[in-house]
Design a protein around this motif. Sequence first.
Motif, PDB file in Angstrom:
ATOM      1  N   ALA A   1       0.769  -1.247   0.136  1.00  0.00           N
ATOM      2  CA  ALA A   1       0.116   0.108   0.139  1.00  0.00           C
ATOM      3  C   ALA A   1       0.880   1.303  -0.137  1.00  0.00           C
ATOM      4  N   GLY A   2       2.148   1.267  -0.245  1.00  0.00           N
ATOM      5  CA  GLY A   2       3.207   2.327  -0.083  1.00  0.00           C
ATOM      6  C   GLY A   2       2.909   3.287  -1.116  1.00  0.00           C
TER       7      GLY A   2
ATOM      8  N   LYS B   1      -1.566   6.102   7.064  1.00  0.00           N
ATOM      9  CA  LYS B   1      -0.544   5.516   6.138  1.00  0.00           C
ATOM     10  C   LYS B   1       0.375   4.675   6.985  1.00  0.00           C
ATOM     11  N   CYS B   2       0.229   3.821   7.628  1.00  0.00           N
ATOM     12  CA  CYS B   2       1.072   3.039   8.327  1.00  0.00           C
ATOM     13  C   CYS B   2       0.590   1.719   8.397  1.00  0.00           C
ATOM     14  N   ALA B   3       1.510   0.827   8.167  1.00  0.00           N
ATOM     15  CA  ALA B   3       1.502  -0.701   8.012  1.00  0.00           C
ATOM     16  C   ALA B   3       1.926  -1.075   9.145  1.00  0.00           C
ATOM     17  N   TRP B   4       1.284  -1.777   9.974  1.00  0.00           N
ATOM     18  CA  TRP B   4       1.511  -2.349  11.347  1.00  0.00           C
ATOM     19  C   TRP B   4       0.819  -3.693  11.797  1.00  0.00           C
ATOM     20  N   VAL B   5      -0.211  -4.057  11.123  1.00  0.00           N
ATOM     21  CA  VAL B   5      -1.160  -5.262  11.260  1.00  0.00           C
ATOM     22  C   VAL B   5      -0.779  -6.227  10.493  1.00  0.00           C
ATOM     23  N   GLN B   6      -0.687  -7.643  11.282  1.00  0.00           N
ATOM     24  CA  GLN B   6      -0.422  -8.909  10.382  1.00  0.00           C
ATOM     25  C   GLN B   6      -1.921  -9.341  10.174  1.00  0.00           C
ATOM     26  N   TYR B   7      -1.795 -10.112   8.962  1.00  0.00           N
ATOM     27  CA  TYR B   7      -3.228 -10.622   8.325  1.00  0.00           C
ATOM     28  C   TYR B   7      -2.850 -12.337   8.022  1.00  0.00           C
ATOM     29  N   TRP B   8      -3.860 -13.070   8.819  1.00  0.00           N
ATOM     30  CA  TRP B   8      -3.683 -14.370   8.139  1.00  0.00           C
ATOM     31  C   TRP B   8      -4.914 -15.020   7.717  1.00  0.00           C
TER      32      TRP B   8
ATOM     33  N   GLU C   1      -6.106  -3.731  -6.836  1.00  0.00           N
ATOM     34  CA  GLU C   1      -6.434  -2.811  -8.052  1.00  0.00           C
ATOM     35  C   GLU C   1      -7.542  -1.848  -7.790  1.00  0.00           C
ATOM     36  N   ALA C   2      -8.462  -2.346  -7.262  1.00  0.00           N
ATOM     37  CA  ALA C   2      -9.793  -1.407  -6.705  1.00  0.00           C
ATOM     38  C   ALA C   2      -9.071  -0.289  -5.913  1.00  0.00           C
ATOM     39  N   GLN C   3      -8.178  -0.666  -4.997  1.00  0.00           N
ATOM     40  CA  GLN C   3      -7.831   0.569  -4.052  1.00  0.00           C
ATOM     41  C   GLN C   3      -6.850   1.570  -4.842  1.00  0.00           C
TER      42      GLN C   3
ATOM     43  N   ARG D   1      -6.052   5.349  -3.485  1.00  0.00           N
ATOM     44  CA  ARG D   1      -5.354   4.916  -2.029  1.00  0.00           C
ATOM     45  C   ARG D   1      -4.083   4.402  -2.127  1.00  0.00           C
ATOM     46  N   PHE D   2      -3.929   3.383  -3.257  1.00  0.00           N
ATOM     47  CA  PHE D   2      -2.832   2.771  -3.627  1.00  0.00           C
ATOM     48  C   PHE D   2      -2.023   3.626  -4.742  1.00  0.00           C
ATOM     49  N   GLN D   3      -0.823   3.755  -4.768  1.00  0.00           N
ATOM     50  CA  GLN D   3      -0.103   4.209  -5.745  1.00  0.00           C
ATOM     51  C   GLN D   3       0.745   3.366  -6.635  1.00  0.00           C
ATOM     52  N   ARG D   4       1.249   2.376  -5.895  1.00  0.00           N
ATOM     53  CA  ARG D   4       2.024   1.374  -6.673  1.00  0.00           C
ATOM     54  C   ARG D   4       1.278   0.352  -7.387  1.00  0.00           C
ATOM     55  N   PRO D   5       1.811  -0.172  -8.401  1.00  0.00           N
ATOM     56  CA  PRO D   5       1.111  -1.387  -9.049  1.00  0.00           C
ATOM     57  C   PRO D   5       0.634  -2.462  -8.174  1.00  0.00           C
TER      58      PRO D   5
END
Length: 436
Positions: free
Chosen positions: A63-64, A247-254, A275-277, A282-286
């Motif tokens: 999401a960076g 805009k911070c990544a800190w959550v693990q998801y399983w 792709e929707a984000q 919201r998302f800039q990167r591919p």
Amino acid sequence: MFLDHLQSALRALRNSPVLTLLMVLALGLGIGACMTTLTVFKVLSADPIPGKGHLLHEVQIDAGDLIGYQPGQEPQFQLTRFDAEALLREAKAPRQTLMSGAQLGLVSEAPGAEPAFVRARYASADFFPMFEAPLLHGRTWTAEEDREAARVVVIGERLAAQLFGEPAAAVGQGLLLRGQRVQVIGVLKPWKLSPHFIDFTNGGFEVNTELWLPFSSAMAMKFGRSGMMNCWGDGPTADGPLALNAKCAWVQYWVELPNAAAAADYKHYLERYSEAQRSSGRFQRPVNVRLRNVPEVLEHHKAVPDDVRLQTFLAFGFLGVCLVNMAGLLLAKTLRRAGEIGVRRALGASRQTVFNQFLVEAGLVGLLGTLLGLLLALAGLWAVRQGPSSYAQLVQMDPAQLGLTLLLGLSAALLAGLLPAWRATLVSPALQLKVQ
């Protein structure tokens, strides 16, 4: 016959004490080095959740922003709170959980209770069945309690005994977490995931979590968290880095998926979500997602460091050198006894009898060398436990390792003794008697 061979072997070893000592020392050093490194390797490479590792998958979504972005790079290994909660709401997997680690201060409501500081984990309801948490008393919370941000917790047996005397007495009791009241609804048996694959940002080994509470409840009570966090762009909002839109990544998801086909479908879902984000801004990167099962996660995070693999390889190489030296010493000892062998053959001993005799000698050396190697291995493991590594206290030799040590030592000695034993059978009785 075996007892006769054993008595002859003991006499032969006593007659050459220096050679015997060198052979025992050579084998002992090789076995000791080999079993020390092999035990460390076994601890680090152990399956943390046997029989289920291929069903559990860690989700990664990049999401960076574009600052510092390089095509093909590894995505962030944690999610933003926004994305984790969105995936949890859509619930495309049979089971899914978001989580994060924390350090929390608490005190029971009992009069005169002493405060404690514990390692905690925020999670959603599926966490417990997904990772096979062993419930001792009470229950775990439900998905409905997740949605309601219920003030409930599950605690470990050790903490329950510490706070309430008896673990069973903890169920229904109240706790104050940072001054806010919660109710204990369940107690877990002692439980460790080692390596701690669900969250390497909070330690890889010896992670003693003692308290679990709903992620939604922790956010509603504005508790902090621990572990790595990666922020970008304007980063945290005015409400801090744990805010929903930060805009911070800190959550693990399983997620838990039943088979490879379901994993492929879920990965396609993650790509569509990403792709929707991206389309929404919201998302800039591919699109860049990963879905790794437990063995892949352990490999990616190098749960077994490269230096440990190298040390194990070198230790087995060292054992090989020790065996070559032992075989050479046995062969030299055999050649020195050519006259004795010739006399025995002339008196009627068969080639098979001579071969067995020398193999028993090699086995006896192997037993002595293995016992020495076992002592050296135990000393080596003690030295490892004195080190600063996070896994140091886990390095113990169990009964299976003890049996493997004995088997390896004896097998190695017998292997080294094959050539000298075979060479002994080639001694010519007539020639030796003539020389005598």
